[in-house]
Enzyme design. Structure first.
Site, short mmCIF file in Angstrom:
data_model
loop_
_atom_site.label_atom_id
_atom_site.label_comp_id
_atom_site.label_asym_id
_atom_site.label_seq_id
_atom_site.Cartn_x
_atom_site.Cartn_y
_atom_site.Cartn_z
N ASP A 54 0.83 -1.20 0.00
CA ASP A 54 0.00 0.00 0.00
C ASP A 54 0.86 1.26 0.00
OD1 ASP A 54 -2.35 -1.48 0.03
OD2 ASP A 54 -2.45 -1.51 2.21
N TYR A 112 6.58 -10.18 6.54
CA TYR A 112 6.49 -8.74 6.81
C TYR A 112 6.99 -8.45 8.22
CZ TYR A 112 3.45 -7.78 2.75
OH TYR A 112 2.94 -7.64 1.49
#
Length: 258
Positions: A54, A112
């Protein structure tokens, strides 16, 4: 002559970008990489990414692929790409792969990391989320371990996405102290849903603040309702740090990480 596929291993600081994927309203990492490749190869060259981070999210390791009909000196291409790309995008390595290899669909796992800090420190502000009260990381880790018991993570998915399934298999999820002022959450899974990591972290923070119990976290997962989960945390402290593939996909005979 059939085209050869190549994987590009790269990193980027997402601060100035509207995410990985090409956007009509702002510059993206994918667009920058595609333009640089097109300039060097003197032909419009599309790149496909292993996922789509994002706006504002970083990657210390992202993988993309492109196809080209001629043999390429991958070391020279890596060097030329780094000269042409802006300072906040760098290429580690370009690797030839089998024709069936796909950066997104061939990946076996992704990892992540999310960073939080309780201190005001000027050099952390772009890469850490500052919190203003101590969190109970032991309780947050207790809740995080519940992620291993489930595969449907609808509660942590962005609404109205076009994916066929909300199932993922989480194989790592834990908070650790990185230094005296920083804690980092590491999560590894075979795939991730849109906004999933930020929603998971936001809900775990509710547990760490004492606003949600560990069993409450379990109920959030089981209810499969995004409205029951916590608020998504800011993107600037999130990093994609690894994408894993079967070694047999690569044609350069090297199993060294970039």
């Amino acid at each position: 002559m059939s085209e050869q596929r190549y994987f590009i291993y790269l990193a980027y600081d997402g601060t100035n970008y509207h995410g990985w994927q090409v956007q009509p309203n702002g510059i993206s990492v994918q667009e920058c990489l595609s333009k640089a490749l097109s300039t060097l190869l003197r032909r419009e060259t599309e790149v496909v990414g292993a996922g789509r981070t994002d706006a504002g999210v970083h990657a210390s390791l992202m993988v993309a692929h492109f196809d080209w009909e001629k043999p390429i000196d991958t070391t020279l291409l890596t060097d030329k790409l780094n000269r042409l790309l802006p300072p906040d995008i760098s290429v580690y390595r370009v690797r030839p792969v089998r024709p069936e290899a796909h950066v997104r669909f061939s990946a076996t796992a992704r990892t992540y990391k999310y960073y939080v800090t309780e201190s005001k420190y000027p050099f952390d502000r772009q890469y850490r989320w500052r919190i203003f009260a101590p969190l109970n990381y032991q309780r947050m880790n207790e809740a995080a371990r519940l992620l291993f018991d489930y595969t449907d993570f609808t509660s942590f998915s962005k609404l109205h996405t076009d994916v066929k399934t909300n199932n993922c298999r989480v194989t790592q999820a834990e908070w650790r102290q990185a230094d005296e002022r920083t804690w980092v959450f590491t999560i590894r899974a075979d795939r991730f849903l849109r906004n999933m990591v930020r929603a998971v972290v936001g809900t775990l923070v509710e547990v760490g603040r004492g606003k949600m119990s560990v069993e409450g976290f379990r109920r959030v997962i089981e209810q499969k309702d995004r409205c029951k989960a916590g608020t998504s945390v800011p993107g600037h402290a999130l990093f994609l740090v690894d994408v894993e593939y079967p070694e047999e996909l690569f044609l350069d005979g090297s199993d060294k990480n970039p």
